[in-house]
Each structure stands twice: as structure tokens, then as C-alpha cells.
Design a protein around this motif. Structure first.
Motif, PDB file in Angstrom:
ATOM      1  N   VAL A 145       7.307 -10.091 -37.167  1.00 26.64           N
ATOM      2  CA  VAL A 145       8.694  -9.984 -36.694  1.00 26.64           C
ATOM      3  C   VAL A 145       9.606 -11.035 -37.314  1.00 26.64           C
ATOM      4  CG1 VAL A 145       7.944  -8.936 -34.547  1.00 26.64           C
ATOM      5  CG2 VAL A 145       8.264 -11.405 -34.649  1.00 26.64           C
ATOM      6  N   GLY A 146       9.084 -11.829 -38.223  1.00 29.41           N
ATOM      7  CA  GLY A 146       9.919 -12.777 -38.948  1.00 29.41           C
ATOM      8  C   GLY A 146      10.510 -13.883 -38.092  1.00 29.41           C
ATOM      9  N   CYS A 147       9.670 -14.562 -37.332  1.00 35.47           N
ATOM     10  CA  CYS A 147      10.162 -15.651 -36.480  1.00 35.47           C
ATOM     11  C   CYS A 147      10.693 -16.812 -37.326  1.00 35.47           C
ATOM     12  CB  CYS A 147       9.042 -16.156 -35.575  1.00 35.47           C
ATOM     13  SG  CYS A 147       8.590 -14.998 -34.277  1.00 35.47           S
ATOM     14  N   ARG A 148      11.865 -17.326 -36.947  1.00 38.21           N
ATOM     15  CA  ARG A 148      12.431 -18.504 -37.618  1.00 38.21           C
ATOM     16  C   ARG A 148      12.003 -19.797 -36.947  1.00 38.21           C
ATOM     17  NH1 ARG A 148      18.650 -18.671 -38.445  1.00 38.21           N
ATOM     18  NH2 ARG A 148      17.976 -20.624 -39.420  1.00 38.21           N
ATOM     19  N   ALA A 149      11.651 -19.718 -35.674  1.00 38.40           N
ATOM     20  CA  ALA A 149      11.259 -20.920 -34.939  1.00 38.40           C
ATOM     21  C   ALA A 149      10.196 -20.557 -33.913  1.00 38.40           C
ATOM     22  CB  ALA A 149      12.470 -21.545 -34.254  1.00 38.40           C
ATOM     23  N   VAL A 150       9.439 -21.572 -33.492  1.00 38.62           N
ATOM     24  CA  VAL A 150       8.411 -21.357 -32.486  1.00 38.62           C
ATOM     25  C   VAL A 150       8.384 -22.548 -31.541  1.00 38.62           C
ATOM     26  CG1 VAL A 150       6.619 -22.312 -34.008  1.00 38.62           C
ATOM     27  CG2 VAL A 150       5.961 -20.862 -32.073  1.00 38.62           C
ATOM     28  N   ILE A 151       8.284 -22.250 -30.258  1.00 33.04           N
ATOM     29  CA  ILE A 151       8.097 -23.257 -29.212  1.00 33.04           C
ATOM     30  C   ILE A 151       6.672 -23.116 -28.709  1.00 33.04           C
ATOM     31  CG2 ILE A 151       8.757 -23.972 -26.880  1.00 33.04           C
ATOM     32  CD1 ILE A 151      11.588 -22.957 -27.507  1.00 33.04           C
ATOM     33  N   CYS A 152       5.949 -24.223 -28.614  1.00 32.52           N
ATOM     34  CA  CYS A 152       4.560 -24.139 -28.182  1.00 32.52           C
ATOM     35  C   CYS A 152       4.204 -25.277 -27.240  1.00 32.52           C
ATOM     36  CB  CYS A 152       3.608 -24.144 -29.378  1.00 32.52           C
ATOM     37  SG  CYS A 152       3.472 -25.756 -30.194  1.00 32.52           S
ATOM     38  N   ALA A 153       3.166 -25.057 -26.441  1.00 27.76           N
ATOM     39  CA  ALA A 153       2.538 -26.137 -25.692  1.00 27.76           C
ATOM     40  C   ALA A 153       1.650 -26.910 -26.672  1.00 27.76           C
ATOM     41  CB  ALA A 153       1.706 -25.564 -24.555  1.00 27.76           C
ATOM     42  N   PRO A 154       1.362 -28.183 -26.409  1.00 29.80           N
ATOM     43  CA  PRO A 154       0.464 -28.912 -27.316  1.00 29.80           C
ATOM     44  C   PRO A 154      -0.900 -28.243 -27.407  1.00 29.80           C
ATOM     45  CG  PRO A 154       1.569 -30.425 -25.808  1.00 29.80           C
ATOM     46  CD  PRO A 154       1.856 -29.042 -25.314  1.00 29.80           C
ATOM     47  N   ARG A 155      -1.429 -27.880 -26.236  1.00 28.80           N
ATOM     48  CA  ARG A 155      -2.712 -27.198 -26.192  1.00 28.80           C
ATOM     49  C   ARG A 155      -2.844 -26.503 -24.848  1.00 28.80           C
ATOM     50  NH1 ARG A 155      -6.489 -29.873 -28.246  1.00 28.80           N
ATOM     51  NH2 ARG A 155      -8.155 -28.668 -27.288  1.00 28.80           N
TER      52      ARG A 155
ATOM     53  N   LEU B 280       8.199 -18.013 -43.085  1.00 30.20           N
ATOM     54  CA  LEU B 280       9.526 -17.849 -42.492  1.00 30.20           C
ATOM     55  C   LEU B 280       9.832 -18.855 -41.390  1.00 30.20           C
ATOM     56  CD1 LEU B 280       9.612 -13.943 -42.291  1.00 30.20           C
ATOM     57  CD2 LEU B 280      10.567 -15.424 -44.061  1.00 30.20           C
ATOM     58  N   ILE B 281       8.822 -19.531 -40.868  1.00 27.15           N
ATOM     59  CA  ILE B 281       9.048 -20.509 -39.806  1.00 27.15           C
ATOM     60  C   ILE B 281       9.769 -21.733 -40.365  1.00 27.15           C
ATOM     61  CG2 ILE B 281       7.949 -22.135 -38.219  1.00 27.15           C
ATOM     62  CD1 ILE B 281       7.771 -19.411 -37.122  1.00 27.15           C
ATOM     63  N   GLU B 282      10.942 -22.029 -39.792  1.00 27.84           N
ATOM     64  CA  GLU B 282      11.729 -23.189 -40.228  1.00 27.84           C
ATOM     65  C   GLU B 282      11.604 -24.373 -39.280  1.00 27.84           C
ATOM     66  OE1 GLU B 282      15.695 -21.713 -40.461  1.00 27.84           O
ATOM     67  OE2 GLU B 282      15.204 -20.173 -41.947  1.00 27.84           O
ATOM     68  N   THR B 283      11.424 -24.080 -37.987  1.00 25.91           N
ATOM     69  CA  THR B 283      11.397 -25.149 -36.987  1.00 25.91           C
ATOM     70  C   THR B 283      10.275 -24.903 -35.998  1.00 25.91           C
ATOM     71  OG1 THR B 283      13.813 -25.278 -37.128  1.00 25.91           O
ATOM     72  CG2 THR B 283      12.765 -26.400 -35.270  1.00 25.91           C
ATOM     73  N   MET B 284       9.544 -25.980 -35.688  1.00 24.12           N
ATOM     74  CA  MET B 284       8.498 -25.914 -34.677  1.00 24.12           C
ATOM     75  C   MET B 284       8.812 -26.948 -33.598  1.00 24.12           C
ATOM     76  SD  MET B 284       5.005 -25.093 -36.835  1.00 24.12           S
ATOM     77  CE  MET B 284       4.752 -26.751 -37.461  1.00 24.12           C
ATOM     78  N   ILE B 285       8.694 -26.523 -32.356  1.00 25.25           N
ATOM     79  CA  ILE B 285       9.064 -27.350 -31.211  1.00 25.25           C
ATOM     80  C   ILE B 285       7.873 -27.414 -30.274  1.00 25.25           C
ATOM     81  CG2 ILE B 285      10.649 -27.562 -29.243  1.00 25.25           C
ATOM     82  CD1 ILE B 285      12.154 -25.277 -31.341  1.00 25.25           C
ATOM     83  N   CYS B 286       7.544 -28.611 -29.802  1.00 20.11           N
ATOM     84  CA  CYS B 286       6.421 -28.784 -28.895  1.00 20.11           C
ATOM     85  C   CYS B 286       6.927 -29.200 -27.516  1.00 20.11           C
ATOM     86  CB  CYS B 286       5.460 -29.836 -29.434  1.00 20.11           C
ATOM     87  SG  CYS B 286       3.981 -30.038 -28.422  1.00 20.11           S
ATOM     88  N   LEU B 287       6.387 -28.578 -26.476  1.00 19.71           N
ATOM     89  CA  LEU B 287       6.789 -28.938 -25.122  1.00 19.71           C
ATOM     90  C   LEU B 287       6.496 -30.411 -24.866  1.00 19.71           C
ATOM     91  CD1 LEU B 287       5.551 -25.888 -23.007  1.00 19.71           C
ATOM     92  CD2 LEU B 287       7.699 -26.180 -24.235  1.00 19.71           C
TER      93      LEU B 287
ATOM     94  N   PRO C  67       7.680 -36.949 -29.939  1.00 20.59           N
ATOM     95  CA  PRO C  67       7.775 -36.357 -31.280  1.00 20.59           C
ATOM     96  C   PRO C  67       6.409 -36.357 -31.957  1.00 20.59           C
ATOM     97  CG  PRO C  67       8.663 -38.590 -31.268  1.00 20.59           C
ATOM     98  CD  PRO C  67       8.346 -38.259 -29.839  1.00 20.59           C
ATOM     99  N   LEU C  68       6.073 -35.247 -32.570  1.00 20.63           N
ATOM    100  CA  LEU C  68       4.815 -35.128 -33.286  1.00 20.63           C
ATOM    101  C   LEU C  68       5.120 -34.735 -34.721  1.00 20.63           C
ATOM    102  CD1 LEU C  68       2.876 -33.059 -30.602  1.00 20.63           C
ATOM    103  CD2 LEU C  68       2.567 -35.492 -31.088  1.00 20.63           C
ATOM    104  N   ASP C  69       4.248 -35.098 -35.623  1.00 16.96           N
ATOM    105  CA  ASP C  69       4.472 -34.815 -37.036  1.00 16.96           C
ATOM    106  C   ASP C  69       4.679 -33.311 -37.248  1.00 16.96           C
ATOM    107  OD1 ASP C  69       4.650 -35.190 -39.785  1.00 16.96           O
ATOM    108  OD2 ASP C  69       2.498 -34.874 -40.054  1.00 16.96           O
ATOM    109  N   GLY C  70       5.867 -32.945 -37.718  1.00 20.69           N
ATOM    110  CA  GLY C  70       6.179 -31.548 -37.988  1.00 20.69           C
ATOM    111  C   GLY C  70       6.781 -30.807 -36.812  1.00 20.69           C
ATOM    112  N   PHE C  71       6.899 -31.467 -35.645  1.00 19.48           N
ATOM    113  CA  PHE C  71       7.392 -30.810 -34.441  1.00 19.48           C
ATOM    114  C   PHE C  71       8.515 -31.614 -33.788  1.00 19.48           C
ATOM    115  CE2 PHE C  71       3.221 -29.075 -35.011  1.00 19.48           C
ATOM    116  CZ  PHE C  71       3.259 -27.786 -34.471  1.00 19.48           C
ATOM    117  N   LEU C  72       9.523 -30.906 -33.315  1.00 25.23           N
ATOM    118  CA  LEU C  72      10.554 -31.521 -32.482  1.00 25.23           C
ATOM    119  C   LEU C  72      10.088 -31.503 -31.033  1.00 25.23           C
ATOM    120  CD1 LEU C  72      13.789 -29.733 -33.808  1.00 25.23           C
ATOM    121  CD2 LEU C  72      13.056 -32.090 -34.307  1.00 25.23           C
TER     122      LEU C  72
END
Length: 555
Positions: A131-141, A161-168, A172-177
């Protein structure tokens, strides 16, 4: 007279049927608003009322407090550069952040993509790219899933296609907002300017359904689809601002985010999440502490809750209603739910992701037999019919395929017009693949399936998807997956495998091959190695014969 009372009156006045085709009431009218507008309406009418309770996160917010966080996140998503129509994935278990993301993305027209928390590398890669996601929000684990590690591995070369990754969380983690960094300011002017351009027929949610041809399909749903379905489901159980709904079912699924969240939103009832994932002890504790009036679940959840060793220690007398769905409910379980759980008004619902999801539902005053043996009658503003192999409507009492038409039918499978056309015919009927009957009062029964789909603990599983994955193993010549009866989950996955000449495998090796690659509930519980499969004269596998054979082997 309330919406639910009007609907129930209309059903009682409905004429007897001769053909298996039933049309739901035309009132109350459909909601022609967006999810964002519905939230603002909840704030205007019930701003100080309870909206969201999450005991494990110490959350107890009013509608006004929830709305403020939704506006803040909506602003944060705009600041990331996400625009109307962009796809944003969420990969997390039940938590307050999931719901704030659901409402915030809808407010500014961003399409929320639900990723099953049980997904592993291959499934997540496919879904995010499809589906061509531009961003993803995830839990750490979550449990044994390391989302951070999986996304880092995938993004390196497999998620272009993923431009931004966000962690709950706040860190701040390397590569994640950090998720909290998106909640630092609110720009109502920007939000309102975008919201003014949105329409209720805009796509706003993508949910993945396993495919009969292997790969999952992205069912694309609109504000109108899911907001109205939540509204009518909630009306059927009589929800209102004083109600509190215990939602232990997953939010990534329609049961949680539509029948749970959107039913509560449209009736200004409170959403209660007892834990990240189903835990019967936490369900009991949450019902008692929050004085929940409704409880949702699949039959296995209700069975586990009733069987909890400390069940008798909890005061559950606040309960009155709820919804059971996902698989058939044994009459004995229904009696226990009504009696021991104090839920005399519990209802049964039936549908599928592609229909937002509910098409039929029992009423609070239907008999025990009607609630245990049927899936109720058609919902308002929908039609249900039963057809034969030629597409002709069958007579009352005859078996056929269940079809649904109306506002709830999805826009289609994302970027897949061919498979959309296979599912939705030229007259707008969604063909469910389920076999059922309808009686002269419009009550439907589900009696079987046209497809090979099996249902494990409320999760729909299409064997073809597992078969295609197992065929990647270099020692496997052919594989057929069937469902076998299981006391706990209803059905379990059994893989029947033919090996290539000279090869040897064990059930443990098959389990290891699947581990971390496909969702745990799809991993075969049983692996049986065979020299040949039962075939028809044309060379097709007789799956019904195979199912009977292996059922005897795994007992």
C-alpha cells in the motif's frame, strides 16, 4: 424512541420471507460525516464524559482530553509532511497511542494502515510495500516480536517507500522518532483547513485479509463505511454516554477499532482496554474497576474468562450487554455468559473485514436459541441474500453463499481491481465465501465455507497463504494446509507435506522455518508427512478427504 428501539420495532414488523433476501431498516439515517467530525460532536455533547480508560497505562481521559491529544498528534503528522491520502502504518498492540493515532490520522485525511502485531518479517514487508506506506508507528516490542529490529532490517533495503519511523514512548532511538515528540504543539487552523476538504466517502483505513490466492489483500474502507458500522453495532446493544465497553479484542482488527472504538465514539460511551493483549484476569479486573456495562470477545475469550480460577472473586454485576463474534458460540457458553457474566443482552455479530465488518447481528431481546444458533438479522441500510452457484437467490431454508450489499461494502482491495471484481459483483454485492441459510423471519445461519478458510480463535486463516510460504522450503515438493478441530481454538492449522525425493524433515524443522517469518497463529500446530494426497479424477486434491484423514491422525 432511540435508534436501537426503532430498529428493533421495524424488525418485528418485517413481513415473512419466501426468498432468502432481507433488507434492513432505512432508519435511523446514515451518518454522513467524517470520523473527525464525529469526534468533535462527541466533545460538544459529552466533553466531560469518560472516553478512554487504559488501566495498564494509568489513562482515564474525558472526550475533551482525548480530543486535545488527537489535535496535537494531527499537527505532528502534518509537520512530518504527511498529506491527505498518504498511508501511515501502525504496528502495535492495544494502547492509548493506537486510538489517538486512529482518530488523528482520520482528522487530517491520512489513511491508517493496520499491521497485525503478530506479523513477522515477510508479512510486514509485504503489507507495508503493497500500500506504499510513507511512515510507520510501532511499539518497541511486543511479546517475542522486536519491531525495532525488524523495521531496521527491512528498511535497510526492503522498504524503499518508508520515509519516517516513529516508536512509541519518549526515548529517541537510532532511526526512529519518539512518539511523544509529535505531541508538542497544536495548530487548529491547519487541521481545520485540511478537515474542511475531507469527505465521508474518502478512504481512511486499510486492513489486510488473507488471500485465497496466497498474498494478503488490503481492504480499503472509508469514513462512511466504518463510522456507520460502528454506529449501528452500538445502537443494537443500546450504547449511550453512561456505558463503558471493555475491549480486549485487538484494535488492528475491525472488532476492536470499529465495533469497539467507533461504536463508543458515535454513542459517546467509554472505551476500556484491559491490557495490551487478551488476558482473562485483566479483563475481570477492568470490568470490576471501571464498572463496565459491555464486554466484547470471541467465544474462546469468553470461555477463558469464565474459566479463570479467580472468577468468583470479581464483582461483574455492572455488565449487561456485549458482542460475541468471530466463530460460532456453543449454547452452553451463551448460557454462562448470560448468567455468570451478568450479560442478559449479549448479542452475536457476523460479517467480514470487507463489509466494515458487521452485516447481521442478533438483538438484545432475541431468544437464547436465536443468539446461539444464528448470527441474527440484517443491519440497517444493508441487504443480505443467499445465492446458489448460478447467482440466483435461493428459497428460505436453502443453503447458498451469503452476500451483502450497502454502505458497508469496502471501496475495494488496494490497487487490485481484478481481485476486487472477483469479490464484488456488478450489482454491488460482496460475495463472502460463507455458506449459510436464512429463515422466514430473516435470521441467518452460517453453515460452512466455499473457500478452504479456517478460523483459529477468531483469526481467519487462508491455507493458500501458508502453503505458498512453506513451498519456499527446499525440501518441500508439495503442501496442503487444512484445519483440524481443536478444543481451545476451535480449529488448528495442520500442514500435510510431500517431501522431495531423498529429503527428510521433522515437524520441529517446519516450526523453525516458520518462526519469525509468519504470524504465530498461522504456524502449523501439526505437520504430517505423506507420500501422496487423495486426488479427484482430474488431479485436484480432495481437501475434505484430507481433512478427515489427518483429523484422525492428530486426535
Amino acid at each position: 424512541m432511540s435508534a436501537s428501539e426503532l430498529a428493533r420495532r421495524d424488525r418485528r414488523l418485517a413481513p415473512d420471507l419466501r426468498l432468502s433476501h432481507s433488507t434492513g431498516p432505512k432508519f435511523p439515517p446514515l451518518l454522513d460525516v467524517t470520523i473527525g467530525e464525529a469526534l468533535k460532536d462527541a466533545v460538544r455533547q459529552s466533553g466531560a464524559g469518560s472516553a478512554l480508560i487504559v488501566p495498564t497505562q494509568s489513562v482515564q481521559w474525558t472526550w475533551a482530553e482525548l480530543d486535545a491529544r488527537v489535535d496535537a498528534l494531527a499537527t505532528g503528522l502534518i509537520r512530518l509532511g504527511l498529506e491527505r491520502g498518504d498511508r501511515l502504518a501502525i504496528w502495535a498492540p492495544n494502547c492509548w497511542e493506537w486510538t489517538v493515532t486512529q482518530f488523528a490520522s482520520a482528522r487530517v485525511g491520512i489513511v491508517l494502515v493496520n499491521i497485525n502485531p503478530a506479523y513477522r518479517l515477510a508479512e510486514a514487508e509485504y503489507a507495508l510495500n503493497l500500500v506504499g506506506c510513507r511512515a510507520v508507528i510501532c511499539a518497541p516490542r511486543y511479546k517475542t516480536s522486536d519491531y525495532i529490529g525488524m523495521l531496521r532490517e527491512l528498511r535497510a533495503e526492503r522498504l524503499p517507500l518508508i520515509e519516517t519511523m516513529i516508536c512509541l514512548g519518549d526515548d529517541p532511538l537510532d532511526g526512529f522518532l519518539p512518539f511523544s515528540s509529535l505531541l508538542t504543539e497544536t495548530s487548529l487552523a491547519e487541521i481545520e483547513a485540511i478537515a474542511a476538504q475531507l469527505g465521508c466517502n474518502d478512504p481512511i483505513n486499510i486492513q489486510f485479509t488473507s488471500g485465497t490466492t496466497g498474498a494478503p489483500k488490503g481492504a480499503t474502507l472509508t469514513h462512511r463505511n466504518i463510522l456507520n458500522n460502528g454506529y449501528f453495532v452500538g445502537a443494537q446493544i443500546g450504547l449511550g454516554p453512561e456505558d463503558r465497553v471493555c475491549i480486549p479484542v485487538p484494535l488492528y482488527h475491525c472488532f476492536g477499532m470499529v465495533m469497539g472504538n467507533l461504536a463508543c465514539l458515535t454513542h459517546h460511551a467509554a472505551m476500556v482496554y484491559p491490557s495490551e493483549a487478551f488476558d482473562p484476569g485483566r479483563v475481570l479486573a477492568a470490568v470490576e474497576a471501571a464498572k463496565c456495562t459491555a464486554l466484547y470477545g470471541v467465544p474462546t475469550m469468553f470461555i477463558a474468562t469464565l474459566d479463570h480460577p479467580d472468577f468468583s472473586k470479581f464483582d461483574l454485576r455492572s455488565l449487561r450487554t456485549g458482542i460475541m463474534a468471530g466463530s460460532p458460540c456453543p449454547e452452553a457458553v451463551m448460557k454462562d455468559v448470560i448468567g455468570r457474566l451478568h450479560m442478559p443482552e449479549v448479542t452475536i455479530a457476523y460479517g467480514m473485514t470487507e463489509t466494515s465488518p458487521v452485516s447481521t447481528q442478533t438483538s438484545r431481546d432475541d431468544t437464547l436459541e436465536q443468539r446461539a444458533a444464528t448470527v441474527g438479522r440484517v443491519q440497517p441500510h444493508l441487504e443480505v441474500k443467499i445465492v446458489d452457484a448460478g447467482g440466483h437467490t435461493v428459497h428460505v431454508g436453502e443453503d447458498g453463499e451469503i452476500c451483502t450489499r450497502g454502505y458497508s461494502v469496502m471501496r475495494g482491495y488496494w490497487d487490485d481491481p481484478a481481485r476486487t471484481a472477483e469479490a464484488i459483483d456488478g450489482d454491488g454485492w460482496m460475495h463472502t465465501g460463507d455458506i449459510g441459510t436464512m429463515d422466514s423471519d430473516g435470521f441467518c445461519r452460517v453453515t460452512g465455507r466455499l473457500t478452504d478458510m479456517l478460523i483459529r480463535g477468531g483469526e481467519n486463516i487462508y491455507p493458500r497463504e501458508i502453503e505458498e510460504y512453506l513451498m519456499r522450503h527446499p525440501a518441500v515438493a508439495d503442501v496442503q494446509v487444512v484445519g483440524v478441530r481443536d478444543e481451545k481454538f476451535g480449529e488448528e492449522v495442520c500442514a500435510c507435506i510431500r517431501l522431495k525425493s531423498g529429503q527428510h524433515l521433522t515437524a520441529g524443522a517446519i516450526n523453525e522455518f516458520c518462526k519469525e517469518q509468519i504470524a504465530h497463529y498461522k504456524v502449523p500446530r501439526h505437520a504430517i508427512f505423506m507420500d501422496e494426497f487423495p486426488l479427484t479424477v482430474t488431479g485436484k486434491v480432495k481437501k475434505y478427504v484430507l481433512r478427515e484423514m489427518v483429523s484422525n491422525m492428530v486426535r
